[in-house]
Design an enzyme around this catalytic site. Structure first.
Site, PDB file in Angstrom:
ATOM      1  N   TYR A  17       0.807  -1.224   0.000  1.00 42.38           N
ATOM      2  CA  TYR A  17       0.000   0.000   0.000  1.00 42.38           C
ATOM      3  C   TYR A  17       0.840   1.275   0.000  1.00 42.38           C
ATOM      4  CZ  TYR A  17      -3.721  -3.219   1.314  1.00 42.38           C
ATOM      5  OH  TYR A  17      -4.615  -4.252   1.335  1.00 42.38           O
ATOM      6  N   HIS A  22      -4.244   6.290  -1.380  1.00 37.57           N
ATOM      7  CA  HIS A  22      -4.864   6.284  -0.051  1.00 37.57           C
ATOM      8  C   HIS A  22      -3.840   6.560   1.055  1.00 37.57           C
ATOM      9  CE1 HIS A  22      -8.841   5.886   1.381  1.00 37.57           C
ATOM     10  NE2 HIS A  22      -8.880   4.610   1.680  1.00 37.57           N
ATOM     11  N   PHE A  67      -4.957  -0.148   9.670  1.00 35.04           N
ATOM     12  CA  PHE A  67      -5.626  -0.036   8.380  1.00 35.04           C
ATOM     13  C   PHE A  67      -6.588   1.142   8.444  1.00 35.04           C
ATOM     14  CE2 PHE A  67      -3.921  -4.258   7.851  1.00 35.04           C
ATOM     15  CZ  PHE A  67      -3.462  -4.199   6.547  1.00 35.04           C
ATOM     16  N   ASN A  69      -9.682   1.946   7.705  1.00 34.11           N
ATOM     17  CA  ASN A  69     -11.051   1.949   8.220  1.00 34.11           C
ATOM     18  C   ASN A  69     -11.146   1.834   9.735  1.00 34.11           C
ATOM     19  OD1 ASN A  69     -11.608   2.066   5.524  1.00 34.11           O
ATOM     20  ND2 ASN A  69     -12.558   0.056   5.392  1.00 34.11           N
ATOM     21  N   ASN A 115     -13.799   6.409   5.025  1.00 32.95           N
ATOM     22  CA  ASN A 115     -14.001   5.559   6.196  1.00 32.95           C
ATOM     23  C   ASN A 115     -13.001   5.802   7.320  1.00 32.95           C
ATOM     24  OD1 ASN A 115     -16.328   4.260   5.261  1.00 32.95           O
ATOM     25  ND2 ASN A 115     -15.108   2.866   4.014  1.00 32.95           N
TER      26      ASN A 115
END
Length: 192
Positions: A17, A22, A67, A69, A115
């Site tokens: 990631y 993001h 993470f 969320n 989120n």
């Protein structure tokens, strides 16, 4: 002191990631650390990488490792431990509704489908925290958003995002001093 005491960069942990849109919040914290000779280390009780802003003993940096969320768990843990009220927290995150190269500062408001912000508001019990929104652009189709944010930006987009991060670093003194109107005027005039 009524300035920012906790800078939070949102992103997802893990090498897969690292370069995704993001993770713009993580990139921002990394740049802040590089520019101020600050360091973050893994802190289990805060569910993330945390550290003090060099030269500012009462100001913290945080990259949640929960993470995206579930970011609120980390933010709430550190904020409660150090008794940092929501209005002294700045959350740096990717923003679909702004083009690459734009950076906007705002306090409160909704989560706009983000989120990470939604979870932070739920865990803190309020939306009354500051946000630094780093534009990443929008794929144009709502159904393509998840794939879009979990992929790396194009080279020219990344260059624009880097410019926006540079511009936002210039308002760090105002953020630390609680001069938010001045910070917004300077940042919003700089990044159009």
């Amino acid at each position: 002191m009524n300035g920012i005491r906790l800078f939070v960069g949102l992103g997802n942990p893990g090498a897969q990631y690292e370069d995704t849109r993001h993770n713009a919040g993580f990139w921002w914290i990394d740049q802040l650390c590089a520019q101020t000779a600050s360091k973050t280390t893994l802190e289990a009780k805060f569910f993330g990488l945390s550290g003090r802003l060099n030269g500012h003993a009462d100001t913290w940096l945080l990259k949640p490792t929960t993470f995206m969320n579930a970011s609120g768990r980390a933010v709430a843990a550190l904020a409660r431990f150090y008794k940092i009220p929501a209005e002294q927290i700045l959350v740096v995150h990717d923003e679909l509704d702004l083009p690459p190269g734009a950076a906007r500062l705002k306090k409160g408001g909704g989560h706009s489908g983000h989120n990470g912000l939604k979870d932070i508001a739920a865990q803190l019990g309020t939306n009354d925290f500051w946000r630094l929104r780093l534009g990443i652009g929008h794929p144009g189709d709502r159904s393509a958003v998840v794939n879009y944010v979990l992929n790396a930006p194009l080279r020219d987009e990344m260059q624009q995002i880097a410019y926006a991060m540079d511009d936002s670093m210039l308002v760090l003194p105002q953020l630390l001093e609680g001069k938010f109107e001045e910070a917004m005027l300077k940042l919003h005039t700089k990044t159009k």
